[in-house]
Scaffold this motif. Sequence first.
Motif, mmCIF file in Angstrom:
data_model
loop_
_atom_site.group_PDB
_atom_site.id
_atom_site.type_symbol
_atom_site.label_atom_id
_atom_site.label_comp_id
_atom_site.label_asym_id
_atom_site.label_seq_id
_atom_site.Cartn_x
_atom_site.Cartn_y
_atom_site.Cartn_z
ATOM 1 N N ARG A 148 0.711 -1.154 0.149
ATOM 2 C CA ARG A 148 0.154 0.183 0.146
ATOM 3 C C ARG A 148 0.894 1.253 -0.028
ATOM 4 N N LEU A 149 1.872 1.322 0.898
ATOM 5 C CA LEU A 149 2.875 2.445 0.812
ATOM 6 C C LEU A 149 3.492 2.791 -0.325
ATOM 7 N N LEU A 150 4.038 1.540 -1.111
ATOM 8 C CA LEU A 150 4.585 1.881 -2.360
ATOM 9 C C LEU A 150 3.548 2.401 -3.423
ATOM 10 N N GLY B 207 7.646 9.441 8.255
ATOM 11 C CA GLY B 207 6.789 10.119 8.809
ATOM 12 C C GLY B 207 5.464 10.769 7.825
ATOM 13 N N LYS B 208 6.245 11.316 6.807
ATOM 14 C CA LYS B 208 5.520 12.219 5.995
ATOM 15 C C LYS B 208 4.303 11.216 5.172
ATOM 16 N N TRP B 209 4.495 9.950 5.145
ATOM 17 C CA TRP B 209 3.567 9.310 4.425
ATOM 18 C C TRP B 209 2.351 8.650 5.407
ATOM 19 N N VAL B 210 2.346 8.857 6.570
ATOM 20 C CA VAL B 210 1.044 8.397 7.529
ATOM 21 C C VAL B 210 -0.133 9.168 6.843
ATOM 22 N N VAL C 185 -6.589 3.217 10.597
ATOM 23 C CA VAL C 185 -5.981 2.540 11.735
ATOM 24 C C VAL C 185 -4.244 2.932 11.659
ATOM 25 N N TYR C 186 -3.784 3.567 10.715
ATOM 26 C CA TYR C 186 -2.337 3.932 10.529
ATOM 27 C C TYR C 186 -2.239 5.235 11.265
ATOM 28 N N VAL C 187 -1.305 5.334 12.074
ATOM 29 C CA VAL C 187 -0.940 6.470 12.873
ATOM 30 C C VAL C 187 0.869 6.748 12.843
ATOM 31 N N ARG C 188 0.968 7.972 13.181
ATOM 32 C CA ARG C 188 2.593 8.259 13.309
ATOM 33 C C ARG C 188 3.023 7.944 14.604
#
Length: 299
Positions: A141-143, A200-203, A213-216
């Motif tokens: 998902r991140l990529l 961090g910038k991708w959170v 559900v995603y958090v920094r």
Amino acid sequence: MLVLLLVATGVYAEGNPSVTHIRIATGSPTAVYYAFGRALGQLVDDNLADTDAQVLVTAASAENVRLVENGGAEIGFTQADILVTGDAPPDPRVRALARVYEDLLHLVVPTNSTIKTLEDLKGRRVATGASGSGTEITVGRLLEVAGLKHAIQPQKWGLDESAAALADGRIDAFFFSGGLPVKAIEDLNNSLGIRIVDLGKWVEPMRKAHSAVYVRREVNDSVYDLPAVSTLAVPNFLVVPTEMPDDIAYELTRLLMERHEALARAHPAGERFDVRSAIGTMPVPLHPGAARYFRSVKP
């Protein structure tokens, strides 16, 4: 009563229906799921009469959920993002016993690497997590969000193989999502020397594209004796089949909460495990048996 319920529902050791058999799906032997799974298995063996716990080594989250859904395990550890994304409802076959801790996504490179940001992975050889792992799902998902899905040379390797490959120079970087600290990453830093890349910038982009559900979270300098970085984190749940009888889920939750110090001894991530945090499993509903236990202790 617990033994009778387990036998009645078919959860018993083969060849001896008087002994209950609880299979706990975990992950890599050097990661947190396995450490917690062994501790939980020992608790089951020590505190539930005529019960045999079996700890399963797996690819982790996604495989664990499939095992629980399909009758291959009675308990499974999983990242929350495996169970939910966007507005889609959780799979009705799975319910939560508790929220246990948070996984933090590590992007690991050698100390002297020129990779400073996620974007620097373009064209590089990168281990993106074992097939069936939570790391694989989160990293995929991140990529995609970063526009790098087809811009790297991916390897579907788990933690141990990834660490060995980085040490040997066969890859340029690897991802792993795990509770702090990850022993294999500690060991690699001691033997090779590594850096953890700030994500961090991708959170916020991940939250917008996929799930809240995603958090920094911060990987403080004290964790690996490395410069502090921010990264993407996701909670972990302990899940069971929805069809598990309420009394069984109640007893497992009671054991988990009343002996939680065993988890803290197994891994430092367990030190933050308490009743108030454990009930935070939404949007995955608590199993009714687990909910009954938490109501009884009034957090």
